[in-house]
Design an enzyme around this catalytic site. Structure first.
Site, short mmCIF file in Angstrom:
data_model
loop_
_atom_site.label_atom_id
_atom_site.label_comp_id
_atom_site.label_asym_id
_atom_site.label_seq_id
_atom_site.Cartn_x
_atom_site.Cartn_y
_atom_site.Cartn_z
N TYR A 8 0.80 -1.22 0.00
CA TYR A 8 0.00 0.00 0.00
C TYR A 8 0.84 1.27 0.00
O TYR A 8 0.40 2.30 -0.52
CB TYR A 8 -0.92 0.03 1.22
CG TYR A 8 -1.97 -1.05 1.26
CD1 TYR A 8 -3.29 -0.77 0.90
CD2 TYR A 8 -1.67 -2.35 1.66
CE1 TYR A 8 -4.27 -1.75 0.93
CE2 TYR A 8 -2.64 -3.34 1.69
CZ TYR A 8 -3.94 -3.04 1.33
OH TYR A 8 -4.90 -4.03 1.36
N TYR A 39 -6.51 -10.47 3.25
CA TYR A 39 -6.26 -9.33 4.12
C TYR A 39 -6.12 -9.83 5.56
O TYR A 39 -7.09 -10.35 6.10
CB TYR A 39 -7.42 -8.33 4.02
CG TYR A 39 -7.12 -7.03 4.73
CD1 TYR A 39 -6.40 -6.03 4.09
CD2 TYR A 39 -7.52 -6.82 6.04
CE1 TYR A 39 -6.11 -4.84 4.74
CE2 TYR A 39 -7.22 -5.64 6.69
CZ TYR A 39 -6.52 -4.66 6.05
OH TYR A 39 -6.21 -3.49 6.70
N ASP A 43 -16.13 -2.56 -1.06
CA ASP A 43 -17.16 -3.60 -0.94
C ASP A 43 -18.51 -2.93 -0.76
O ASP A 43 -19.10 -2.94 0.31
CB ASP A 43 -16.82 -4.50 0.26
CG ASP A 43 -17.68 -5.76 0.32
OD1 ASP A 43 -18.46 -5.99 -0.63
OD2 ASP A 43 -17.57 -6.50 1.31
N GLU A 89 -8.67 -7.38 -1.66
CA GLU A 89 -8.67 -7.71 -0.23
C GLU A 89 -9.80 -8.71 -0.01
O GLU A 89 -10.90 -8.52 -0.54
CB GLU A 89 -8.94 -6.49 0.65
CG GLU A 89 -7.89 -5.40 0.59
CD GLU A 89 -8.29 -4.15 1.41
OE1 GLU A 89 -9.37 -4.18 2.07
OE2 GLU A 89 -7.54 -3.16 1.38
N ASN A 141 -7.85 3.28 -4.71
CA ASN A 141 -8.38 2.26 -3.81
C ASN A 141 -9.57 2.83 -3.04
O ASN A 141 -9.41 3.79 -2.27
CB ASN A 141 -7.32 1.79 -2.82
CG ASN A 141 -7.87 0.78 -1.82
OD1 ASN A 141 -8.23 -0.33 -2.19
ND2 ASN A 141 -7.97 1.17 -0.56
N GLU A 142 -10.76 2.29 -3.27
CA GLU A 142 -11.95 2.67 -2.51
C GLU A 142 -12.25 4.16 -2.55
O GLU A 142 -12.79 4.73 -1.60
CB GLU A 142 -11.84 2.18 -1.06
CG GLU A 142 -11.75 0.67 -0.94
CD GLU A 142 -11.93 0.18 0.49
OE1 GLU A 142 -11.73 0.97 1.43
OE2 GLU A 142 -12.26 -1.01 0.65
#
Length: 456
Positions: free
Chosen positions: A93, A296, A206, A265, A163-164
Site C-alpha cells: 500500500y 487481508y 465492498d 482484499e 483504492n476505494e
C-alpha cells in the site's frame, strides 16, 4: 488506510516549479521473472494462466505509512514467511518513490513473488471532497515517479490507480472520472517512457450500490481509457461457503465481464479463519470469471486481521517494523494448509480470450458520473518526454490543493480550482475491515482520515 496532514496550497503549489530530470536507464535485474500480462478476462505468465494467490502487506498499518520494500531489515524476514505460506503475490500500500527497492524486490523475485503496488499515498492522492483540484501536475509527478521506481522489476505485476475512492454515498462517485483519468495517464506514461506493458487498474470498495457500475465504468470507452483489470475488496465470507457469502451472485453478476477480475482484499475477523475462500477461488465455480485474490492481511494491526505479529511494531508511530516475527496460530498454518490443499488449476480454467468493453453505466440515484474524462493537466505533459524525475517520497509537500495546475474539464474549461463536494462513506458489508470513525477527506490508493482513525 492512511491518515494524512492538511497541507497549505502555497507550499504544495511551489513543488511544480521544479524541472523534472530525465528518467534513468533501466538496469538488468539479477533475477528475472516472466512478466504478468492480461488477455481477455484472465492473467497470464507466458502462455500459462496466472492466478493471484497472495496477501496484503502493510507492516505498521495505514497510520505508520511505512514502505516495507525500502528496508531489507523489514522485508527479508517477511519474505521468509511468504515462502512458507506458499503465496505468489503481495499487495503493498505504501512505497517511497524517492528510495531504492533493489534488494527487497530481488529477494521477492528469487522467491517467485510478484508485487501489486498502490501508486498513491496520503499526501499525493485524489481529494474526495475536491477531486478536480487534486487531479493536478504535482499529483501526477508523484504517481509517475512511483512507476519509474518499479518499472525496472519484472516482478512488478501491476499498479492500482486508486483504492476505494468511490464509496456508498452517491456524491463520492463524482471522483470516478478523475481516478479513471489517472488510470489512463498511468498507461500513457508507461507507453511514452517505453517501459514494458505494466498492468494498471482500480481497487473498488465492498459496496453493493455501485460495485457493478464501477466495474463497467472502468471498462467502458476507448481502449486508451479502459483499465487493464478490475479488483474489489470483499469481506462477505466469514467461515461460510460460496452461497452463504453471496459469492455465487457476484460471480453471476460479473459473468461475461471483459477484463481480469481479482479480489484486492478478502477476509473476516469474526471467527477463526480456515480460508475456505481459496477452495472457491480455485474452483470451476469461479475460475471462468475471477483470477484469484489477496488475503487481508499479513501483519497484525489494531483491526485484528493479521496472521503475523511484529514485536514492537505497534509502538510509537509504528515506524519501526524490524522486530521479531511471530506466527499467529492457528490462522497462519490454516492459510499454509489452504494454499497446499487448493492449488491453482491448470489450463485456461474457463477463461475467455475476448477482451470486450462494457457499456458505460447510466446515471441513477447511486451513480452520478460523467463519461467525459478531464484532460491531463498541461504542466504534466512534460513528464511523458522528460520523465517524472525524483519522487517526493512519503513526506513531500503534497498535492491536494495545488489547484493552479488542475486539469481542464467540461465543468472547468479553464482549469479552475473549484471542485465538487464529496462525502464520507464506508463499506456496506458489516464484516469489512473498519475504516475509522472520522469523516473521510481524500482517497486514492489509500484511504485517508481526518482524525481518530482506526487504520488498516
Amino acid at each position: 488506510m492512511k491518515t494524512t496532514t492538511v497541507l497549505s496550497a502555497l507550499a504544495a503549489a511551489a513543488a511544480v516549479n521544479a524541472t523534472p530530470t530525465a528518467t534513468l536507464p533501466l538496469k538488468a535485474r539479477q533475477t528475472e521473472l516472466e512478466p504478468i500480462t492480461a488477455t481477455g478476462n484472465a492473467f497470464y505468465k507466458g502462455k500459462e494462466r496466472f492466478f493471484v494467490r497472495g496477501i496484503d502487506y502493510q507492516p505498521g498499518g495505514a497510520a505508520a505509512n511505512v514502505d516495507p520494500l525500502a528496508d531489507p531489515k523489514v522485508c527479508k524476514p517477511d519474505i521468509e514467511k511468504f515462502k512458507k505460506l506458499g503465496i505468489n503475490t503481495i499487495r503493498v500500500y505504501s512505497t517511497d518513490n524517492s528510495k531504492d527497492h533493489d534488494e527487497c524486490m530481488e529477494e521477492l523475485a528469487k522467491a517467485g513473488i510478484y508485487v501489486v503496488l498502490d501508486a498513491n499515498n496520503p499526501l499525493y492522492s485524489i481529494n474526495r471532497d475536491d477531486p478536480h483540484t487534486s487531479y493536478n501536475a504535482i499529483y501526477l509527478q508523484s504517481v509517475f515517479a512511483t512507476i519509474d521506481a518499479f518499472a525496472k522489476y519484472t516482478n512488478t505485476m501491476a499498479f492500482f490507480s486508486g483504492n476505494e475512492v468511490i464509496h456508498d454515498h452517491a456524491n463520492t462517485t463524482l471522483t470516478a472520472r478523475y481516478v479513471k483519468a489517472t488510470d489512463r495517464d498511468m498507461r500513457r506514461y508507461i507507453k511514452a517512457r517505453k517501459y514494458r506493458k505494466i498492468l494498471v487498474g482500480y481497487s473498488a470498495a465492498d459496496v453493493t450500490e455501485n460495485r457493478l457500475q464501477t466495474a463497467d465504468y472502468f471498462n467502458c470507452g476507448t481502449d486508451e481509457e479502459r483499465s487493464d483489470f478490475f479488483a474489489f475488496n470483499d469481506y462477505s465470507w466469514c467461515t461460510s461457503n460460496f452461497i452463504e457469502s453471496g459469492w455465487d451472485q457476484k460471480v453471476k453478476n460479473f459473468t461475461g465481464y471483459g477484463l481480469p477480475i481479482f479480489l484486492s482484499e478478502y477476509g473476516c475477523n469474526h471467527n477463526v479463519r480456515d480460508f475456505g475462500e481459496l477452495e472457491s477461488l480455485m474452483h470451476p465455480n469461479m475460475t471462468s470469471v475471477y483470477s484469484g485474490g489477496l488475503m487481508y492481511e499479513y501483519s497484525e494491526e489494531p483491526n485484528k486481521y493479521g496472521i503475523v505479529k511484529i514485536e514492537g511494531g505497534d509502538k510509537g508511530n509504528g515506524f519501526d517494523q524490524t522486530g521479531k516475527r511471530t506466527e499467529m496460530q492457528p490462522e497462519f498454518n490454516n492459510l499454509v494448509k489452504a494454499m497446499k490443499a487448493f492449488p491453482a488449476p491448470k489450463g485456461l480454467a474457463g477463461a475467455s480470450t475476448e477482451n470486450k468493453a462494457s457499456k458505460c453505466p447510466e446515471n441513477n440515484d447511486h451513480w452520478i458520473v460523467s463519461t467525459v474524462l478531464p484532460e491531463i493537466p498541461e504542466e504534466a505533459l512534460q513528464y511523458f518526454e522528460n520523465g517524472a524525475g525524483k519522487g517526493p517520497g512519503l513526506n513531500g509537500k503534497g498535492s491536494q490543493w495545488a489547484g493552479h495546475v488542475a486539469s481542464k474539464s467540461p465543468e472547468f474549461p479553464d482549469g479552475d480550482a473549484q471542485g465538487s463536494t464529496g462525502g464520507s462513506g464506508s463499506d456496506d458489508n458489516e464484516n469489512a475491515a473498519p475504516r475509522g470513525a472520522a469523516s473521510i477527506l481524500f482517497v486514492s490508493g489509500l484511504v485517508a482520515l481526518v482524525a481518530g482513525a482506526i487504520s488498516l
